[in-house]
Design a protein around this motif. Structure first.
Motif, PDB file in Angstrom:
ATOM      1  N   PHE A 126      20.292  16.122   3.321  1.00 30.11           N
ATOM      2  CA  PHE A 126      21.193  15.063   2.879  1.00 30.11           C
ATOM      3  C   PHE A 126      20.864  14.605   1.466  1.00 30.11           C
ATOM      4  O   PHE A 126      19.744  14.764   0.970  1.00 30.11           O
ATOM      5  CB  PHE A 126      21.160  13.880   3.846  1.00 30.11           C
ATOM      6  CG  PHE A 126      19.930  13.003   3.764  1.00 30.11           C
ATOM      7  CD1 PHE A 126      19.980  11.755   3.178  1.00 30.11           C
ATOM      8  CD2 PHE A 126      18.730  13.422   4.320  1.00 30.11           C
ATOM      9  CE1 PHE A 126      18.855  10.944   3.119  1.00 30.11           C
ATOM     10  CE2 PHE A 126      17.603  12.620   4.269  1.00 30.11           C
ATOM     11  CZ  PHE A 126      17.662  11.374   3.665  1.00 30.11           C
ATOM     12  N   THR A 127      21.884  14.053   0.815  1.00 25.35           N
ATOM     13  CA  THR A 127      21.702  13.433  -0.489  1.00 25.35           C
ATOM     14  C   THR A 127      21.730  11.929  -0.313  1.00 25.35           C
ATOM     15  O   THR A 127      22.361  11.405   0.613  1.00 25.35           O
ATOM     16  CB  THR A 127      22.808  13.834  -1.483  1.00 25.35           C
ATOM     17  OG1 THR A 127      24.044  13.195  -1.104  1.00 25.35           O
ATOM     18  CG2 THR A 127      23.005  15.343  -1.515  1.00 25.35           C
ATOM     19  N   SER A 128      21.053  11.227  -1.199  1.00 22.74           N
ATOM     20  CA  SER A 128      21.070   9.767  -1.137  1.00 22.74           C
ATOM     21  C   SER A 128      20.634   9.183  -2.465  1.00 22.74           C
ATOM     22  O   SER A 128      19.754   9.730  -3.145  1.00 22.74           O
ATOM     23  CB  SER A 128      20.143   9.263  -0.029  1.00 22.74           C
ATOM     24  OG  SER A 128      20.190   7.847   0.045  1.00 22.74           O
ATOM     25  N   HIS A 129      21.265   8.069  -2.828  1.00 17.48           N
ATOM     26  CA  HIS A 129      20.810   7.277  -3.964  1.00 17.48           C
ATOM     27  C   HIS A 129      19.907   6.137  -3.508  1.00 17.48           C
ATOM     28  O   HIS A 129      19.380   5.398  -4.342  1.00 17.48           O
ATOM     29  CB  HIS A 129      22.016   6.697  -4.719  1.00 17.48           C
ATOM     30  CG  HIS A 129      22.780   7.723  -5.481  1.00 17.48           C
ATOM     31  ND1 HIS A 129      24.141   7.664  -5.662  1.00 17.48           N
ATOM     32  CD2 HIS A 129      22.384   8.857  -6.110  1.00 17.48           C
ATOM     33  CE1 HIS A 129      24.546   8.700  -6.369  1.00 17.48           C
ATOM     34  NE2 HIS A 129      23.492   9.444  -6.640  1.00 17.48           N
ATOM     35  N   THR A 130      19.744   6.004  -2.188  1.00 14.36           N
ATOM     36  CA  THR A 130      18.904   4.951  -1.634  1.00 14.36           C
ATOM     37  C   THR A 130      17.541   5.548  -1.311  1.00 14.36           C
ATOM     38  O   THR A 130      17.348   6.168  -0.258  1.00 14.36           O
ATOM     39  CB  THR A 130      19.548   4.349  -0.366  1.00 14.36           C
ATOM     40  OG1 THR A 130      20.894   3.962  -0.656  1.00 14.36           O
ATOM     41  CG2 THR A 130      18.768   3.132   0.105  1.00 14.36           C
ATOM     42  N   LEU A 131      16.595   5.379  -2.230  1.00 11.45           N
ATOM     43  CA  LEU A 131      15.308   6.049  -2.081  1.00 11.45           C
ATOM     44  C   LEU A 131      14.517   5.525  -0.890  1.00 11.45           C
ATOM     45  O   LEU A 131      13.684   6.251  -0.342  1.00 11.45           O
ATOM     46  CB  LEU A 131      14.502   5.918  -3.370  1.00 11.45           C
ATOM     47  CG  LEU A 131      15.131   6.585  -4.607  1.00 11.45           C
ATOM     48  CD1 LEU A 131      14.170   6.550  -5.784  1.00 11.45           C
ATOM     49  CD2 LEU A 131      15.535   8.022  -4.314  1.00 11.45           C
ATOM     50  N   ALA A 132      14.789   4.282  -0.469  1.00 12.51           N
ATOM     51  CA  ALA A 132      14.107   3.760   0.725  1.00 12.51           C
ATOM     52  C   ALA A 132      14.484   4.582   1.955  1.00 12.51           C
ATOM     53  O   ALA A 132      13.641   4.841   2.826  1.00 12.51           O
ATOM     54  CB  ALA A 132      14.455   2.294   0.936  1.00 12.51           C
ATOM     55  N   ASP A 133      15.748   5.017   2.032  1.00 11.33           N
ATOM     56  CA  ASP A 133      16.172   5.853   3.160  1.00 11.33           C
ATOM     57  C   ASP A 133      15.485   7.209   3.109  1.00 11.33           C
ATOM     58  O   ASP A 133      15.093   7.761   4.148  1.00 11.33           O
ATOM     59  CB  ASP A 133      17.691   6.044   3.133  1.00 11.33           C
ATOM     60  CG  ASP A 133      18.445   4.761   3.418  1.00 11.33           C
ATOM     61  OD1 ASP A 133      17.852   3.840   4.004  1.00 11.33           O
ATOM     62  OD2 ASP A 133      19.630   4.671   3.041  1.00 11.33           O
ATOM     63  N   VAL A 134      15.354   7.748   1.915  1.00 11.84           N
ATOM     64  CA  VAL A 134      14.671   9.033   1.753  1.00 11.84           C
ATOM     65  C   VAL A 134      13.216   8.916   2.198  1.00 11.84           C
ATOM     66  O   VAL A 134      12.696   9.760   2.935  1.00 11.84           O
ATOM     67  CB  VAL A 134      14.765   9.498   0.285  1.00 11.84           C
ATOM     68  CG1 VAL A 134      13.935  10.766   0.069  1.00 11.84           C
ATOM     69  CG2 VAL A 134      16.215   9.745  -0.111  1.00 11.84           C
ATOM     70  N   ALA A 135      12.556   7.841   1.771  1.00  7.98           N
ATOM     71  CA  ALA A 135      11.158   7.636   2.148  1.00  7.98           C
ATOM     72  C   ALA A 135      11.002   7.477   3.653  1.00  7.98           C
ATOM     73  O   ALA A 135      10.041   7.968   4.246  1.00  7.98           O
ATOM     74  CB  ALA A 135      10.601   6.414   1.424  1.00  7.98           C
ATOM     75  N   ASP A 136      11.965   6.794   4.292  1.00 11.97           N
ATOM     76  CA  ASP A 136      11.881   6.544   5.734  1.00 11.97           C
ATOM     77  C   ASP A 136      12.136   7.799   6.563  1.00 11.97           C
ATOM     78  O   ASP A 136      11.554   7.960   7.640  1.00 11.97           O
ATOM     79  CB  ASP A 136      12.899   5.480   6.145  1.00 11.97           C
ATOM     80  CG  ASP A 136      12.525   4.085   5.693  1.00 11.97           C
ATOM     81  OD1 ASP A 136      11.349   3.885   5.316  1.00 11.97           O
ATOM     82  OD2 ASP A 136      13.395   3.205   5.714  1.00 11.97           O
ATOM     83  N   LEU A 137      13.013   8.683   6.075  1.00  8.75           N
ATOM     84  CA  LEU A 137      13.506   9.780   6.910  1.00  8.75           C
ATOM     85  C   LEU A 137      12.899  11.142   6.593  1.00  8.75           C
ATOM     86  O   LEU A 137      12.788  11.984   7.489  1.00  8.75           O
ATOM     87  CB  LEU A 137      15.026   9.890   6.777  1.00  8.75           C
ATOM     88  CG  LEU A 137      15.866   8.809   7.450  1.00  8.75           C
ATOM     89  CD1 LEU A 137      17.324   8.933   7.018  1.00  8.75           C
ATOM     90  CD2 LEU A 137      15.756   8.915   8.968  1.00  8.75           C
ATOM     91  N   CYS A 138      12.558  11.386   5.342  1.00 11.34           N
ATOM     92  CA  CYS A 138      12.331  12.768   4.905  1.00 11.34           C
ATOM     93  C   CYS A 138      10.926  13.271   5.145  1.00 11.34           C
ATOM     94  O   CYS A 138       9.942  12.579   4.880  1.00 11.34           O
ATOM     95  CB  CYS A 138      12.647  12.896   3.422  1.00 11.34           C
ATOM     96  SG  CYS A 138      14.400  12.857   3.111  1.00 11.34           S
ATOM     97  N   ASP A 139      10.853  14.512   5.623  1.00  7.75           N
ATOM     98  CA  ASP A 139       9.591  15.242   5.606  1.00  7.75           C
ATOM     99  C   ASP A 139       9.284  15.695   4.185  1.00  7.75           C
ATOM    100  O   ASP A 139       8.153  15.591   3.715  1.00  7.75           O
ATOM    101  CB  ASP A 139       9.678  16.463   6.530  1.00  7.75           C
ATOM    102  CG  ASP A 139       9.996  16.079   7.955  1.00  7.75           C
ATOM    103  OD1 ASP A 139       9.243  15.284   8.536  1.00  7.75           O
ATOM    104  OD2 ASP A 139      11.015  16.559   8.496  1.00  7.75           O
ATOM    105  N   ARG A 140      10.321  16.208   3.524  1.00  8.55           N
ATOM    106  CA  ARG A 140      10.195  16.617   2.125  1.00  8.55           C
ATOM    107  C   ARG A 140      11.465  16.229   1.372  1.00  8.55           C
ATOM    108  O   ARG A 140      12.500  15.932   1.974  1.00  8.55           O
ATOM    109  CB  ARG A 140       9.978  18.132   2.001  1.00  8.55           C
ATOM    110  CG  ARG A 140       8.631  18.629   2.482  1.00  8.55           C
ATOM    111  CD  ARG A 140       8.376  20.069   2.045  1.00  8.55           C
ATOM    112  NE  ARG A 140       9.408  20.963   2.534  1.00  8.55           N
ATOM    113  CZ  ARG A 140       9.891  22.008   1.836  1.00  8.55           C
ATOM    114  NH1 ARG A 140       9.452  22.268   0.610  1.00  8.55           N
ATOM    115  NH2 ARG A 140      10.813  22.784   2.371  1.00  8.55           N
ATOM    116  N   LEU A 141      11.379  16.273   0.057  1.00  6.63           N
ATOM    117  CA  LEU A 141      12.526  15.971  -0.791  1.00  6.63           C
ATOM    118  C   LEU A 141      12.504  16.883  -2.004  1.00  6.63           C
ATOM    119  O   LEU A 141      11.492  17.508  -2.333  1.00  6.63           O
ATOM    120  CB  LEU A 141      12.519  14.500  -1.206  1.00  6.63           C
ATOM    121  CG  LEU A 141      11.324  13.990  -2.025  1.00  6.63           C
ATOM    122  CD1 LEU A 141      11.491  14.242  -3.524  1.00  6.63           C
ATOM    123  CD2 LEU A 141      11.117  12.497  -1.791  1.00  6.63           C
TER     124      LEU A 141
END
Length: 239
Positions: free
Chosen positions: A188-203
């Motif tokens: 997924f793409t996101s401009h909300t980095l908090a969501d990326v930090a909460d969900l992602c194994d990698r980015l």
């Protein structure tokens, strides 16, 4: 069975001769939650359009579970939500879900539809309303519900939290975490980095069509010597 869900190998895309995606290579593992971040115009949505064969790549190769992305059988394993999601205004919520699940070759179940609506803080009564009566946030929840009900192996979501209020964002993350437990893959793409930090194994950080970084959020902050993902992102694209 391949351990790679998505493989981008030296993908190139140009519009009117100008490069939009340049030499992009990346592997996303099966069962992994992977976030693609970048500024507006970085090439994220174009990369997804190439993945889904909505436009022809000008070079390189893309594979979905080791099958070329141009094969219908490969794309049949994907549930996709575009950045600008607008369901047909004349369809009710139920009509839309039935239509989409029919395309996914998944049986529509009223109880499951109600559960998905409630899980995303959408009133079950909205199943009977036409999409033209939905707010922007309600439309986003409808699109997400269709994806969650599809039962696919790979979820490709372009800005999935766009238009969602804080409660709906938190509820969506809870539903996505449940997908992880069932072994599904999320890109997924996101401009909300908090969501990326909460969900992602990698980015991955994409900038000006190129891959700037791929790794864990902790590796990005560590490599840039910063204390937050936001500051790490800024440092990464400034290099």
């Amino acid at each position: 069975m391949s351990e790679i869900a998505l493989r981008f190998a030296q993908v190139e895309k140009r519009y009117a001769g100008a490069p939009v995606v340049s030499g992009f290579s990346l592997d996303v593992r099966r069962g992994e939650f992977f976030g693609l971040i970048g500024v507006n115009g970085a090439g994220k949505t174009t990369l997804i359009k190439c993945l889904l064969d909505f436009c022809d790549a000008d070079g390189g190769a893309i594979e979905i579970f080791s099958v070329p992305h141009t094969s219908t059988s490969a794309r049949a394993r994907i549930a996709y939500l575009p950045e600008r999601f607008n369901p047909p205004f004349y369809l009710t919520g139920r009509d839309f879900l039935q239509y989409m699940l029919g395309l996914h070759r998944t049986r529509y179940d009223e109880a499951e539809a109600v559960r998905a609506f409630v899980a995303l803080d959408l009133e079950p009564a909205a199943l009977d309303r036409p999409a033209r009566a939905y707010s922007k946030g309600m439309m986003q929840k409808l699109g997400l519900a269709a994806c969650l009900l599809s039962g696919k192996d790979l979820y490709v979501l372009d800005e999935p939290t766009g238009g969602l209020d804080p409660k709906a964002r938190a509820l969506l993350k809870r539903e996505l975490i449940a997908l992880r437990r069932s072994g599904r893959t999320l890109f997924f793409t996101s401009h909300t980095l908090a969501d990326v930090a909460d969900l992602c194994d990698r980015l991955a950080v994409m900038h000006a069509g190129r891959l700037r970084f791929a790794g864990t959020p902790a590796e990005l902050t560590g490599s840039t010597g910063t204390s937050s993902l936001e500051q790490a992102f800024l440092a990464c694209i400034a290099e």
